[in-house]
Write a protein that holds these residues in place. Structure first.
Motif, PDB file in Angstrom:
ATOM      1  N   ASP A  19      38.356  57.328  75.873  1.00 18.63           N
ATOM      2  CA  ASP A  19      39.612  58.038  75.686  1.00 18.63           C
ATOM      3  C   ASP A  19      40.609  57.099  75.022  1.00 18.63           C
ATOM      4  OD1 ASP A  19      40.560  56.357  77.681  1.00 18.63           O
ATOM      5  OD2 ASP A  19      40.799  57.925  79.186  1.00 18.63           O
ATOM      6  N   ALA A  20      41.823  57.591  74.780  1.00 17.72           N
ATOM      7  CA  ALA A  20      42.821  56.809  74.046  1.00 17.72           C
ATOM      8  C   ALA A  20      43.219  55.533  74.779  1.00 17.72           C
ATOM      9  CB  ALA A  20      44.050  57.669  73.779  1.00 17.72           C
ATOM     10  N   ALA A  21      43.099  55.525  76.106  1.00 12.35           N
ATOM     11  CA  ALA A  21      43.499  54.357  76.887  1.00 12.35           C
ATOM     12  C   ALA A  21      42.398  53.308  76.942  1.00 12.35           C
ATOM     13  CB  ALA A  21      43.877  54.788  78.304  1.00 12.35           C
ATOM     14  N   GLY A  22      41.259  53.589  76.292  1.00 10.37           N
ATOM     15  CA  GLY A  22      40.180  52.619  76.274  1.00 10.37           C
ATOM     16  C   GLY A  22      39.171  52.842  77.384  1.00 10.37           C
ATOM     17  N   GLY A  23      39.481  53.739  78.321  1.00 14.28           N
ATOM     18  CA  GLY A  23      38.547  54.059  79.395  1.00 14.28           C
ATOM     19  C   GLY A  23      37.610  55.145  78.923  1.00 14.28           C
ATOM     20  N   THR A  24      36.960  55.776  79.857  1.00 12.72           N
ATOM     21  CA  THR A  24      36.094  56.877  79.476  1.00 12.72           C
ATOM     22  C   THR A  24      36.555  58.131  80.182  1.00 12.72           C
ATOM     23  OG1 THR A  24      34.549  56.375  81.256  1.00 12.72           O
ATOM     24  CG2 THR A  24      34.062  55.454  79.082  1.00 12.72           C
ATOM     25  N   VAL A 138      38.027  71.106  76.568  1.00 14.46           N
ATOM     26  CA  VAL A 138      37.484  70.171  75.587  1.00 14.46           C
ATOM     27  C   VAL A 138      38.374  70.232  74.355  1.00 14.46           C
ATOM     28  CG1 VAL A 138      35.502  69.599  74.132  1.00 14.46           C
ATOM     29  CG2 VAL A 138      35.135  70.523  76.426  1.00 14.46           C
ATOM     30  N   CYS A 139      38.865  69.087  73.904  1.00 17.13           N
ATOM     31  CA  CYS A 139      39.720  69.013  72.717  1.00 17.13           C
ATOM     32  C   CYS A 139      38.929  69.489  71.500  1.00 17.13           C
ATOM     33  CB  CYS A 139      40.219  67.585  72.504  1.00 17.13           C
ATOM     34  SG  CYS A 139      41.234  67.380  71.013  1.00 17.13           S
ATOM     35  N   GLU A 140      39.517  70.409  70.747  1.00 18.79           N
ATOM     36  CA  GLU A 140      38.838  70.949  69.578  1.00 18.79           C
ATOM     37  C   GLU A 140      38.734  69.941  68.440  1.00 18.79           C
ATOM     38  OE1 GLU A 140      40.979  74.541  68.647  1.00 18.79           O
ATOM     39  OE2 GLU A 140      39.685  75.699  69.994  1.00 18.79           O
ATOM     40  N   ARG A 141      39.548  68.916  68.455  1.00 21.04           N
ATOM     41  CA  ARG A 141      39.525  67.946  67.361  1.00 21.04           C
ATOM     42  C   ARG A 141      38.590  66.779  67.673  1.00 21.04           C
ATOM     43  NH1 ARG A 141      44.845  67.364  65.113  1.00 21.04           N
ATOM     44  NH2 ARG A 141      44.190  69.252  64.079  1.00 21.04           N
ATOM     45  N   CYS A 142      38.761  66.139  68.834  1.00 19.29           N
ATOM     46  CA  CYS A 142      37.998  64.916  69.101  1.00 19.29           C
ATOM     47  C   CYS A 142      36.886  65.104  70.131  1.00 19.29           C
ATOM     48  CB  CYS A 142      38.940  63.797  69.545  1.00 19.29           C
ATOM     49  SG  CYS A 142      39.670  64.044  71.182  1.00 19.29           S
ATOM     50  N   GLY A 143      36.882  66.212  70.850  1.00 14.32           N
ATOM     51  CA  GLY A 143      35.837  66.470  71.831  1.00 14.32           C
ATOM     52  C   GLY A 143      36.062  65.824  73.183  1.00 14.32           C
ATOM     53  N   SER A 144      37.174  65.124  73.370  1.00 13.74           N
ATOM     54  CA  SER A 144      37.483  64.517  74.673  1.00 13.74           C
ATOM     55  C   SER A 144      38.049  65.568  75.618  1.00 13.74           C
ATOM     56  CB  SER A 144      38.529  63.407  74.504  1.00 13.74           C
ATOM     57  OG  SER A 144      38.016  62.363  73.718  1.00 13.74           O
ATOM     58  N   ALA A 145      38.161  65.199  76.866  1.00  8.09           N
ATOM     59  CA  ALA A 145      38.762  66.102  77.850  1.00  8.09           C
ATOM     60  C   ALA A 145      40.260  66.226  77.575  1.00  8.09           C
ATOM     61  CB  ALA A 145      38.538  65.572  79.259  1.00  8.09           C
ATOM     62  N   ILE A 146      40.773  67.441  77.614  1.00 10.75           N
ATOM     63  CA  ILE A 146      42.200  67.689  77.394  1.00 10.75           C
ATOM     64  C   ILE A 146      43.001  67.170  78.582  1.00 10.75           C
ATOM     65  CG2 ILE A 146      43.968  69.496  77.223  1.00 10.75           C
ATOM     66  CD1 ILE A 146      41.961  71.087  75.537  1.00 10.75           C
ATOM     67  N   LEU A 159      44.139  71.110  72.268  1.00 16.16           N
ATOM     68  CA  LEU A 159      44.063  69.716  71.837  1.00 16.16           C
ATOM     69  C   LEU A 159      44.513  68.799  72.965  1.00 16.16           C
ATOM     70  CD1 LEU A 159      45.758  70.028  68.303  1.00 16.16           C
ATOM     71  CD2 LEU A 159      43.309  69.996  68.824  1.00 16.16           C
ATOM     72  N   CYS A 160      43.909  67.614  73.036  1.00 13.00           N
ATOM     73  CA  CYS A 160      44.368  66.606  73.994  1.00 13.00           C
ATOM     74  C   CYS A 160      45.740  66.098  73.536  1.00 13.00           C
ATOM     75  CB  CYS A 160      43.359  65.462  74.104  1.00 13.00           C
ATOM     76  SG  CYS A 160      43.169  64.490  72.593  1.00 13.00           S
ATOM     77  N   GLN A 162      46.808  63.146  72.669  1.00 11.51           N
ATOM     78  CA  GLN A 162      46.779  62.257  71.511  1.00 11.51           C
ATOM     79  C   GLN A 162      46.596  63.045  70.211  1.00 11.51           C
ATOM     80  OE1 GLN A 162      44.834  61.778  74.277  1.00 11.51           O
ATOM     81  NE2 GLN A 162      46.044  60.121  75.179  1.00 11.51           N
ATOM     82  N   CYS A 163      45.691  63.999  70.187  1.00 16.10           N
ATOM     83  CA  CYS A 163      45.467  64.794  68.975  1.00 16.10           C
ATOM     84  C   CYS A 163      46.670  65.684  68.673  1.00 16.10           C
ATOM     85  CB  CYS A 163      44.198  65.625  69.116  1.00 16.10           C
ATOM     86  SG  CYS A 163      42.674  64.649  69.054  1.00 16.10           S
ATOM     87  N   LYS A 164      47.309  66.216  69.700  1.00 13.27           N
ATOM     88  CA  LYS A 164      48.492  67.041  69.488  1.00 13.27           C
ATOM     89  C   LYS A 164      49.636  66.202  68.917  1.00 13.27           C
ATOM     90  CE  LYS A 164      50.794  70.863  69.697  1.00 13.27           C
ATOM     91  NZ  LYS A 164      50.495  71.922  68.733  1.00 13.27           N
ATOM     92  N   GLN A 165      49.790  64.968  69.410  1.00 15.18           N
ATOM     93  CA  GLN A 165      50.823  64.084  68.872  1.00 15.18           C
ATOM     94  C   GLN A 165      50.556  63.770  67.411  1.00 15.18           C
ATOM     95  OE1 GLN A 165      50.600  60.870  71.695  1.00 15.18           O
ATOM     96  NE2 GLN A 165      52.277  61.688  72.933  1.00 15.18           N
ATOM     97  N   ARG A 166      49.294  63.506  67.062  1.00 13.88           N
ATOM     98  CA  ARG A 166      48.941  63.244  65.663  1.00 13.88           C
ATOM     99  C   ARG A 166      49.245  64.462  64.786  1.00 13.88           C
ATOM    100  NH1 ARG A 166      43.576  61.730  67.353  1.00 13.88           N
ATOM    101  NH2 ARG A 166      43.902  59.820  68.472  1.00 13.88           N
ATOM    102  N   GLU A 167      48.944  65.644  65.289  1.00 14.76           N
ATOM    103  CA  GLU A 167      49.199  66.874  64.544  1.00 14.76           C
ATOM    104  C   GLU A 167      50.693  67.073  64.306  1.00 14.76           C
ATOM    105  OE1 GLU A 167      49.170  71.084  66.283  1.00 14.76           O
ATOM    106  OE2 GLU A 167      47.216  70.933  65.285  1.00 14.76           O
ATOM    107  N   GLU A 168      51.510  66.778  65.298  1.00 11.08           N
ATOM    108  CA  GLU A 168      52.954  66.970  65.173  1.00 11.08           C
ATOM    109  C   GLU A 168      53.604  65.953  64.251  1.00 11.08           C
ATOM    110  OE1 GLU A 168      54.403  67.108  69.172  1.00 11.08           O
ATOM    111  OE2 GLU A 168      53.708  69.163  69.456  1.00 11.08           O
ATOM    112  N   ARG A 169      53.001  64.807  64.076  1.00 10.60           N
ATOM    113  CA  ARG A 169      53.551  63.768  63.185  1.00 10.60           C
ATOM    114  C   ARG A 169      53.374  64.134  61.717  1.00 10.60           C
ATOM    115  NH1 ARG A 169      50.709  59.257  66.300  1.00 10.60           N
ATOM    116  NH2 ARG A 169      51.958  59.202  68.174  1.00 10.60           N
ATOM    117  N   ARG A 170      52.397  64.987  61.435  1.00 10.53           N
ATOM    118  CA  ARG A 170      52.092  65.349  60.039  1.00 10.53           C
ATOM    119  C   ARG A 170      53.130  66.237  59.457  1.00 10.53           C
ATOM    120  NH1 ARG A 170      45.655  66.385  60.573  1.00 10.53           N
ATOM    121  NH2 ARG A 170      45.214  64.322  61.313  1.00 10.53           N
TER     122      ARG A 170
END
Length: 170
Positions: A19-24, A138-146, A159-160, A162-170
């Motif tokens: 996951d984004a924090a480096g864990g699983t 399940v996140c539709e973009r990266c497949g990680s747990a939401i 979206l999880c 992290q993916c939602k934050q990336r989407e909003e930055r665009r």
């Protein structure tokens, strides 16, 4: 791994993804039960979260189903009001430009609200379909747990964070 839940057997495949924090984050895909719904235990959760209970999932599902019914009623009412306003605009053919502009603005505003309501309805129906398919959480973009907490707060999330934050930055 095979588990028995209320007399039904579910096949579950468990994997671990970073996951984004480096864990699983544990990801689980559950086979749908005989009624088409995946078991709560098969839904993915982020590391450190408790697994979904049947009661928690039922509560989220009931909220979504109630929202679907309310949104359908709202859409039907909005369509009726728009039809009435359209007939009123024909009757007001002799209105001055200000009245005509105000009516046009109101009609555009009502159409925008109806569009947003239809969008919310589609998102809610999709969340219920994802529950039935066993892909809810399940996140539709990266497949990680939401994340269970995110889904309890916003059950239509696809979206999880992290993916939602990336989407909003665009």
């Amino acid at each position: 791994m095979v588990s028995t839940t209320t007399g039904k057997v579910h096949q579950q495949a468990r994997t671990a993804a970073p996951d984004a924090a480096g864990g699983t984050a544990a990801r689980t895909k559950a086979a749908p039960s005989a009624d088409g719904a995946a078991g709560a235990a098969g839904l993915p959760v982020r590391q450190g979260e408790d697994p979904w209970s049947e009661a928690e999932l039922a509560e989220v599902r009931e909220g979504l189903e109630a929202q679907v019914e309310r949104l359908r009623r709202d859409i039907a009412e909005a369509q009726t009001e728009l039809a009435e306003r359209l007939s009123d605009s024909v009757e007001g053919a002799g209105d001055d430009p200000t009245d005509t502009g105000a009516k046009a603005y109101q009609r555009e505003h009502d159409l925008a609200l109806a569009y947003n309501t239809r969008d919310l309805l589609a998102q809610s129906e999709r969340a219920i379909q994802r529950m039935d398919a066993g892909t809810y959480g399940v996140c539709e973009r990266c497949g990680s747990a939401i994340g269970k907490a995110r889904l309890q707060a916003f059950p239509r999330a696809t979206l999880c964070v992290q993916c939602k934050q990336r989407e909003e930055r665009r």
